[in-house]
Design an enzyme around this catalytic site. Structure first.
Site, mmCIF file in Angstrom:
data_model
loop_
_atom_site.group_PDB
_atom_site.id
_atom_site.type_symbol
_atom_site.label_atom_id
_atom_site.label_comp_id
_atom_site.label_asym_id
_atom_site.label_seq_id
_atom_site.Cartn_x
_atom_site.Cartn_y
_atom_site.Cartn_z
ATOM 1 N N SER A 63 0.805 -1.224 0.000
ATOM 2 C CA SER A 63 0.000 0.000 0.000
ATOM 3 C C SER A 63 0.838 1.274 0.000
ATOM 4 O O SER A 63 0.286 2.376 0.076
ATOM 5 C CB SER A 63 -0.931 0.015 1.217
ATOM 6 N N TYR A 64 2.164 1.145 -0.101
ATOM 7 C CA TYR A 64 3.034 2.323 -0.106
ATOM 8 C C TYR A 64 3.336 2.799 -1.529
ATOM 9 O O TYR A 64 4.483 3.049 -1.889
ATOM 10 C CB TYR A 64 4.361 2.020 0.593
ATOM 11 N N GLY A 65 2.314 2.922 -2.338
ATOM 12 C CA GLY A 65 2.520 3.425 -3.697
ATOM 13 C C GLY A 65 3.488 2.566 -4.477
ATOM 14 O O GLY A 65 3.319 1.346 -4.579
#
Length: 303
Positions: free
Chosen positions: A48-50
């Site tokens: 979920s960290y890009g």
């Protein structure tokens, strides 16, 4: 170096949230290079960290086998379901393996509890991934002591178990973590504190009554930063800064040294956007707090 299950990790790790959200692609390799040069072998990311997973893989290149990579699943991505149901976990691990350009994930962590899925089901699918060689160890994040106990009971000696828990913990944020640390000791689980510098409050970069400097995490947070930028927080920072400086250290040194003084803590995961920040973080591990210093510090924190 300390251990997380079968993994040997550097006591200072590198959190890579910034790689996906606050940095350009060409800014990432110098930070990864500095980490490796300074002896960091533990890199923590999440799906979920890009673009963090992808950028970390690119910066590591052929050095992937020299490091321990931890990533996470369960956060909802776009229109996807998220969570920790077995079918979703099988999809999520394949996505992370592709993004990380690797054939295995060293530490695969559930990012947060999934109230819709019994923990036994999640542990079952994670055990499958370990057996298949796609994952070496499994961990969790944002779990309470009760949830750690529930997970341990669900496994009860059968299959893979959580070897780590990654929670929010620092000198300014300690609520509820004493119970988690006790559970870690009892269950043989390594503790991985995130936000060890309280999003920069424990570096001295923020000043009472002033707006956070442009480019900092709290400036990007806007109104969400207000709970940190309080008089109580600044009062605590002032006390801790004075205590550290009286001993020839900075509050940055103290933030790491205090966490590493706790035997349950396996590695302190700190983010960095510049090589010099990585070097400063690593240097903090040289301060070993004495028993007397810890007694004084605990009294200061309780005051």
């Amino acid at each position: 170096m300390r251990r997380v299950g079968s993994l040997e990790v550097s006591v200072i790790g590198l959190g890579t949230n910034n790689f996906g959200f606050r940095m350009d692609a060409d800014e990432v390799p110098p930070v990864v290079d500095a980490a490796l040069d300074e002896g960091i072998n533990f890199f923590d990311t999440a799906d979920s960290y890009g673009l963090s997973e992808q950028r970390l893989a690119s910066a590591l290149g052929s050095r992937r086998d020299e490091v321990v990579i931890a990533t996470k699943f369960a956060t909802k991505l776009g229109e996807g379901p998220g969570g920790a149901a077995p079918a979703y976990v099988r999809q999520a691990v394949e996505r992370s393996l592709r993004e990380l350009a690797t054939d295995r994930i060293d530490l695969y962590q559930i990012h947060r509890p999934d109230p819709e899925t019994p923990i036994a089901e999640t542990l079952g699918v994670l055990d499958e991934l370990v057996a298949a060689g796609k994952v070496r160890e499994i961990g969790c994040s944002n779990f309470t002591a009760a949830q750690l106990d529930e997970a341990a009971q669900a496994v009860a000696g059968r299959g893979a178990r959580f070897v780590s828990v990654q929670n929010h913990y620092n000198l300014l944020h300690r609520d509820g973590q004493a119970e988690v640390l006790e559970a870690c000791s009892r269950l043989g689980v390594g503790y991985l504190p995130f936000f060890p510098l309280a999003s920069g409050m424990l570096t001295g970069k923020y000043q009472r009554g002033e707006r956070p400097p442009d480019g900092t995490r709290l400036a990007a947070w806007g109104a969400r930063a207000e709970p940190l930028l309080t008089d109580d927080s600044f009062d605590a920072v002032d006390r801790l800064t004075a205590w550290a400086e009286a001993r020839g250290h900075s509050i940055l040194d103290l933030a790491f040294a205090w966490l590493l003084s706790q035997e349950q803590v396996a590695s302190v995961i700190a983010g960095a956007t510049k090589a010099e920040q990585v070097r400063a973080n690593v240097a903090t591990a040289r301060w070993r707090l004495t028993g007397d210093e810890l007694t004084e510090l605990n009294a200061l924190l309780a005051g």
